[in-house]
Design a protein around this motif. Sequence first.
Motif, PDB file in Angstrom:
ATOM      1  N   PRO A 404      -9.196  -0.495  -3.682  1.00  5.13           N
ATOM      2  CA  PRO A 404      -9.159   0.100  -2.341  1.00  5.13           C
ATOM      3  C   PRO A 404      -9.965   1.387  -2.245  1.00  5.13           C
ATOM      4  O   PRO A 404     -10.501   1.692  -1.187  1.00  5.13           O
ATOM      5  CB  PRO A 404      -7.667   0.370  -2.118  1.00  5.13           C
ATOM      6  N   ASP A 414     -14.530  -7.335  -3.490  1.00  2.66           N
ATOM      7  CA  ASP A 414     -13.197  -7.666  -3.948  1.00  2.66           C
ATOM      8  C   ASP A 414     -13.357  -8.743  -5.012  1.00  2.66           C
ATOM      9  O   ASP A 414     -13.939  -9.784  -4.745  1.00  2.66           O
ATOM     10  CB  ASP A 414     -12.360  -8.177  -2.771  1.00  2.66           C
ATOM     11  N   CYS A 450      -6.561   1.325   4.054  1.00  6.15           N
ATOM     12  CA  CYS A 450      -6.961   0.106   3.346  1.00  6.15           C
ATOM     13  C   CYS A 450      -5.780  -0.507   2.619  1.00  6.15           C
ATOM     14  O   CYS A 450      -5.602  -1.726   2.638  1.00  6.15           O
ATOM     15  CB  CYS A 450      -8.041   0.415   2.304  1.00  6.15           C
ATOM     16  N   ARG A 451      -4.997   0.324   1.982  1.00  5.19           N
ATOM     17  CA  ARG A 451      -3.872  -0.243   1.236  1.00  5.19           C
ATOM     18  C   ARG A 451      -2.878  -0.900   2.176  1.00  5.19           C
ATOM     19  O   ARG A 451      -2.358  -1.987   1.883  1.00  5.19           O
ATOM     20  CB  ARG A 451      -3.181   0.846   0.418  1.00  5.19           C
ATOM     21  N   GLU A 454      -4.238  -4.146   3.206  1.00  5.08           N
ATOM     22  CA  GLU A 454      -4.242  -5.106   2.096  1.00  5.08           C
ATOM     23  C   GLU A 454      -2.894  -5.763   1.927  1.00  5.08           C
ATOM     24  O   GLU A 454      -2.803  -6.908   1.477  1.00  5.08           O
ATOM     25  CB  GLU A 454      -4.621  -4.399   0.793  1.00  5.08           C
ATOM     26  N   GLU A 457      -2.980  -8.678   4.088  1.00  2.00           N
ATOM     27  CA  GLU A 457      -3.761  -9.776   3.524  1.00  2.00           C
ATOM     28  C   GLU A 457      -2.986 -10.487   2.426  1.00  2.00           C
ATOM     29  O   GLU A 457      -3.018 -11.711   2.300  1.00  2.00           O
ATOM     30  CB  GLU A 457      -5.086  -9.245   2.963  1.00  2.00           C
ATOM     31  N   SER A 458      -2.249  -9.704   1.627  1.00  2.00           N
ATOM     32  CA  SER A 458      -1.447 -10.340   0.576  1.00  2.00           C
ATOM     33  C   SER A 458      -0.381 -11.240   1.169  1.00  2.00           C
ATOM     34  O   SER A 458      -0.083 -12.307   0.633  1.00  2.00           O
ATOM     35  CB  SER A 458      -0.771  -9.272  -0.278  1.00  2.00           C
TER      36      SER A 458
END
Lengths: 555, 423, 181
Positions: A404, A414, A450-451, A454, A457-458
């Motif tokens: 990230p 990524d 970003c985290r 993310e 997205e996970s």
Amino acid sequence: MTPAEIRERVSAACPGAVEEFQADLLDPVLRLRPDRLREVCRFLRDDPGLRLHYLRLVTGIDRPAAADSETPGGIDVVYHLWSYELRHGCQLRVRLDRANPVVETVSDLWPDANWYERECFDLLGVTFAGHPGLTRLLMPADWVGHPLRKDYARPERYHGLPTSRATVLAEGRAAEVAPAMHDTKAQPIEGYLRLNMGPHHPATHGVINFLLETDGEILKKATPDVGYLHRGIEKLAEQVGYVGTMPYTDRVDYLGAMFTNHGWALAVEKLLGVEVPRRAEFCRVIASELNRIASHLISTGSLAMDLGAFTPFLHWIRERETINDIMERICGARLTYNYLRFGGVSRDIDPETLDKIKHWIDHFEPMMDEFDRLISSNEIFVRRLAGVAVISPADAIAYGLVGPNLRASGVAWDTRRDEPYSIYPEFAFDVVTGRAVHGTLGDAYDRYDCRLREIKESLKILRQAMAAIPEGEARVKVPRPKPAANEVYARVEGPRGECGFYVVSDGTEKPYRARFRTGSFTAMTIIEHLSPGLMLADLVALIGSLDVIAPEIDR
Amino acid sequence: MNIIQHVANLLIRSVFHADPASWPWTWLVQAVVIGIAAFLAFAFVAIFAGPVSWIERRIAGRIQSRIGPNRVGPQGVLQWLADGVKCWLKEDLVPAAADRPLFLAAPYLVFTGMFGAFVVLPFGAQVVAADLNVGILYLLAITSLVVVGLLMAGWGSNSKWALFGGVRSAAQLVSYEVPSAFSLLCVVLLAGTLSTQGIVAAQGGWPWDWFIFRNPFMFAAFFLYFTAAIAEGNRTPFDLPEAESEIVAGYNIEYSGMRFLFFLFAEWANIWIMAAISAFAFLGGWQIPGIAPEQIAATKGWEFVGWQALSWTIFLVKATFLVFVVIQIRWTLPRLRVDQLMITCWKYLVPLSMLMVLGVLVLLALVPEGGGADTILRGAMVGLGLAVVLVSALRVRRTFRVDREHYREMEGRDLWYPPYRLP
Amino acid sequence: MIPEPVRALLFYLCAGLALAGGCWVAFARNIVHSAFALLATFAGVAGLYAFLSADFLAVVQLMIYVGGVLVLILFALMLTSRIEEARVSNPTIGLVPGAVVLIAVSALLVYACVKEFGGTTDLPPGEPTTAGIGDALLSRYVLPFEVISVLLLAVLLGAVTIAGGRLRKPAPGGKPGKERP
């Protein structure tokens, strides 16, 4: 460009520099003449057709002379290079004389080489000529010996303290000893206040020391001082073998234990040529993505806590508790999982656990909105992070940032998508990059943002994985892994970025050299560069936004 | 002093069977009685500081999805006593290189600064320890002892982090005294007196008689004062001097045991003081709606006591509500960086509060008391206040409903449980 | 009202505090101790003011002297880099000439006080003074009041200029400080 093509180009530009092209290794290596290293490196970095701007890893390998053979002893220094733009890389090796290993530094070409070379010097005794400050990194400044050498003998005592357990038990309680000198201190600068932030400090995310030179509130320089958590895991790996190292990898990054497990398993499976069953891959992905969410929860929460907002962290801990319980159902442990095995996973995930995961995801997704309302758009929080410690994309690549941290500066890389492994190519997910939503691209807020994204997205990947998980066996038995002599670098995308494992095998059950490449190590190298002009509170925000984990740095 | 004299005379007559007017040791007994009264006042302050700590920890727990202290005593109400006893029994650590007299004296100075403020708080209709005719000014002055105490603590600890914390804290306190004083100046302008009882008497029981709703400038002045008071008390979002995650508790860092508890004690007492000042200066204090102070003063016997108790309760309720607000703000917001803190004070709060003083002066000159314009202003402000309260309450209700739905869906149980089943 | 012996006790306490503070300021070895002892002096003087029914003055003494002047002195002491070792930075020199001057000056002061006030102990009646001071400041002494305000404004501007000027200048060896939003 393939490694062979790179070799052609290098040979053309720097004739005579390449001594050998080891093409039979899993990751082909160019062996160079030590005195031509800098020339080749500069060419590799600056040539428009190559542009290897990213120095991934610098490894030192001790190869003492064999008892019977005529090959003299030497120390290898292996450089892994990569280009994000052209998607190719190459590995370099120089063999140095074991009695007097000297090679030129490359720390002015790639800034993250600074710390890599210090570690090599510390643990193997290689001198890098021209290095701006070649001092020990992980061991105390007055340590004698280089631990990663094959003939290393541990000193009997260190400042009066016995170094072996037997001696301690025999002697009983140690007498008064002088305080250990972990002196990698930078020179104090006249006229500035010298402060020590750490090693015990709530905001340094582990046992890390920072040597600050400040002018009141404003920092002139902040030098990280690491090594408090050095446990010698790389040397341990050489002694306990492939199977025994798996639990140790948990302890390298305890918040992302599944990823270090995966990286180690991936490296050894490549060496052995083992194919992992599909169901096992799905189990791995599910467990990994859950672990990624858990790690990001902690890192975003603790960033908020470092800035004074205690509540969001505890809300996230509450959510993470369920993940811990799920992990306990999956592999029996809440934090250090030791779940993966070579050829699969240790236990299958039962359908009830999958139900629980699904149930939890449905519960958790609205929670993210609640969290955003609580803290992400809070005026004070934004002011503390927006525009603070901006990292430009060029700096991010040059200093070896990954994960990230790298993506927040705008570099869309990524490992799950761009150097795919496992079954990630089958899932549809976005690679989250910084959006400069408040302030500048690459500031602390972008890394935080970003985290958070993310995590979403996970969740997507988890849903897809749970919908598509096939029946099958969870493990292919690999009795006593004894890979043939080879070298491989395997990487996975962990929550702190590229989690890489460079393994050199020699045909026995124990690796000849196991090297871990972690995201936090290179993240620390950039702190000194960014620190001038920051305020003390900004330094805390910077460390929190970089999401460093101390055991990862020191191993 | 009258009460002291009465009690002392009573003691002299009953215990020593002497005539107070001619007995040579009268002054000694009076001094002793003064000492006992001071001790009782100290205990009184403890009664406020201790439970505030319990309230804070329980509210913090609730906000953070956990429970908070609930072991010591029913619902954990005696937790602060347990903490006090534990701290008394701790080793009294003084760092070897610390400046001993300063290190030892600092907590007491800080505590005196806070403790002294309780003397002029008007708790009830006739219940005030000392109705100084410079009451408000005295409040501002006594808290400057705290500044000196913090500097003493920071320097005396002989630690760079402590010095950082002490100096930051002193700078913050000194800076935020300015908007705080200006906002209170608005109150003094409206009340015409510096005495705290006088300020309360100038307001009335009904909300439209409170100073906060007199005119828009007073409304803003309340929030300015409240913000400045939170900063004075070193509470998040202004708790930089105690920023645990940056400078590890700043000036507190070398203190342990009872001395440390004194600092915390002073902080919790200070929360109560800021809430109390906001309550009596802006929210009408102990005034009971429908009855004037003169009428209360005219009653006798049990009716008098009853009115006193009622006025005391009203004041306590107002102050405690504001304490809740302060605590909730602390556990929700992150903290400001030191330069942002200073900028907030000097670039925003100080000019705004000066503007409020000007506005109040202008309106005082232009709008006669009790006239049509005055009533319109007051009505509009009460309306605004009601609107703010209503909007907040509706929002809370909506969020609660959403959460309750979500919870019922996820867990199958109801979110609400009656208070007597609190864990 | 306050009985006589208690009044005397209070007076001696306040006066003693002020005197003791003053002595400690003069004789302390550690200059930071001197500064903190000034607190005792100021507090004692405030007590004396309150004793003389100068209520406004007492409170303002606390606010301005303790909360302003003393804090300023402390900041200057703690943040200056010239005091190498604070512990023994106040050597006692010239003990004999100092004692001579002390005796001479105190004799003069005692003589002046006794001659002027001649042993009376009547205190002025306790009246609130705030209104009177306010009236005087805005009617009879309005010109000095305004001039002092202008003086304070000049002080404020000067302080900001000096401190701000230091910020604009680049720190030795580093990059210049930036303005923060």
